[in-house]
Design an enzyme around this catalytic site. Structure first.
Site, mmCIF file in Angstrom:
data_model
loop_
_atom_site.group_PDB
_atom_site.id
_atom_site.type_symbol
_atom_site.label_atom_id
_atom_site.label_comp_id
_atom_site.label_asym_id
_atom_site.label_seq_id
_atom_site.Cartn_x
_atom_site.Cartn_y
_atom_site.Cartn_z
ATOM 1 N NE ARG A 30 -1.704 -2.387 2.662
ATOM 2 C CZ ARG A 30 -1.861 -3.650 2.247
ATOM 3 N NH1 ARG A 30 -2.930 -4.005 1.619
ATOM 4 N NH2 ARG A 30 -0.936 -4.572 2.505
ATOM 5 C CB THR A 31 3.412 2.606 2.284
ATOM 6 O OG1 THR A 31 2.675 2.042 3.369
ATOM 7 C CG2 THR A 31 3.902 3.983 2.651
ATOM 8 C CE LYS A 78 28.461 -2.210 -4.061
ATOM 9 N NZ LYS A 78 28.943 -1.675 -5.340
ATOM 10 N NE ARG A 123 7.032 0.550 5.011
ATOM 11 C CZ ARG A 123 5.828 0.009 4.899
ATOM 12 N NH1 ARG A 123 5.691 -1.256 4.565
ATOM 13 N NH2 ARG A 123 4.748 0.741 5.113
ATOM 14 C CG HIS A 168 3.226 3.753 8.481
ATOM 15 N ND1 HIS A 168 3.377 4.682 7.462
ATOM 16 C CD2 HIS A 168 2.874 2.588 7.864
ATOM 17 C CE1 HIS A 168 3.118 4.101 6.303
ATOM 18 N NE2 HIS A 168 2.818 2.827 6.527
HETATM 19 N N1 CP Z 1 -0.423 -0.077 5.765
HETATM 20 C C1 CP Z 1 0.788 -0.322 5.233
HETATM 21 O O1 CP Z 1 1.801 0.297 5.588
HETATM 22 O O2 CP Z 1 0.792 -1.287 4.274
HETATM 23 P P1 CP Z 1 2.064 -1.757 3.451
HETATM 24 O O3 CP Z 1 3.027 -2.368 4.437
HETATM 25 O O4 CP Z 1 1.550 -2.724 2.431
HETATM 26 O O5 CP Z 1 2.690 -0.533 2.844
#
Ligand code: CP
Length: 323
Positions: free
Chosen positions: A61-62, A92, A114, A142
């Site tokens: 999703r993100t 590396k 991420r 998040h």
């Molecule tokens: N909600 C969420 O962060 O989903 P993903 O891990 O699929 O990005």
């Protein structure tokens, strides 16, 4: 840019946003993004803008929604990887900091990151001249997920002040819960029920923050105890990728943290069930998905799903950062 983003250069932590900015800037822009998407507006307000997407951690999703949001607004994704630890020179031994400094030198307008360790986004921001968006950092936060969760709550309940919410599951490592709990510190009269087994309770620093911001919270192991009291169920998965061992969600001793028909029968008629997804065994999907209150993935009619809210919020964030 900084002014339109409430004085922030980077998006790192939910507690950095102000209520005024969320309500007066972000949510109206998100409504605008929904309207332009539904109209099929193909204008390119972010033409010439460049985004880098670095993921060290699994995502659907993100990652997809940031990429789609950027392209839908006419911008470009100039470099991306779904596994920066494997598909960059981090494999590396290059540090996160050198990776970010190098990409800054190449020029771009924003980096979506991420990372698989808490604090990764803050480390990146410390060496970055261009904005870093924290797209989830280990068991930390998040923040863009929490903004979309809040937006979807506002859409369905038409209020955030005074709501009662059950936040359920692996609360120790569930970063979406952490960020959303911090956001509730900006609002009045919110009541939170944290529902988890004893070994996966919400972290003390978040409880201290909620105490400081006068948010009432309670802890329990059994979602059945609170099901009839809440306006929102915020279910979360077991964070197995961050080291939590799978556990029985319907265990009478360890904790009852599953959402099933029994919970639907107890729940208020106008409550909503959210989940940041992905979902594994914590919702009995065959029983809950058909219910109108389930709005996590696909809704009936024109009710906004959390998944859809994600694209509109991320379009709004990129617009506000880059336009
Ligand atoms: N909600 C969420 O962060 O989903 P993903 O891990 O699929 O990005």
């Amino acid at each position: 840019m900084e002014k339109r983003f409430g004085g922030l250069k980077h998006i790192l932590r939910a507690q950095d946003f102000s209520r005024k900015w969320i309500e007066e800037v972000l949510f109206p822009k998100t409504d605008e993004m929904e309207a332009r998407t539904l109209k099929g507006d193909r204008g390119q307000p972010l033409f010439g803008k460049e985004m880098i997407s670095l993921f060290a951690g699994e995502s659907l999703r993100t990652r997809a929604s940031f990429n789609i949001a950027m392209k839908r607004l006419g911008g470009e994704i100039t470099f991306e990887t779904e596994d920066v630890r494997k598909f960059s020179s981090m494999a590396k031994g290059e540090s996160l900091e050198d990776t970010i400094i190098t990409l800054n030198e190449y020029g771009a307008d924003v980096i979506v990151l991420r990372y698989d360790e808490e604090g990764g986004a803050e480390r990146a921001a410390a060496v970055s001249d261009i904005p870093i968006i924290n797209a989830g950092d280990g068991g930390g936060q998040h923040p863009t997920q929490a903004l979309l969760d809040l937006y979807v709550i506002q859409k369905h309940l038409n209020r955030i002040d005074g709501i009662s919410i059950a936040m359920i599951g692996d609360l120790e490592k569930g970063r979406t819960v952490h960020s959303l709990a911090y956001l509730f510190g900006k609002f009045d009269g919110v009541k939170i029920y944290f529902v988890s087994p004893d070994n996966l309770k919400i972290k003390p620093d978040i409880k201290e923050y909620l105490n400081r911001h006068n948010v009432r919270f309670f802890e329990t192991k059994d979602v059945r105890e609170v099901a009839s009291k809440v306006d929102v169920f915020y279910q979360t998965r077991t964070q197995t990728n961050l080291g939590t061992k799978p556990f029985d969600r319907a265990d009478e001793k360890n904790g009852f943290t599953v959402i099933n028909k029994q919970i639907l029968d107890l729940a208020k008629k106008d409550s909503i069930i959210l989940h940041p997804l992905p979902c594994t065994d914590e919702i009995v999907r065959s029983e809950v998905d058909p219910d109108r209150r389930a709005v996590y993935i696909k809704t009936k009619g024109d009710r906004m799903s959390q998944v859809k809210g994600g694209i509109y919020i991320r379009m709004a964030i990129l617009w506000l950062l880059l336009f």
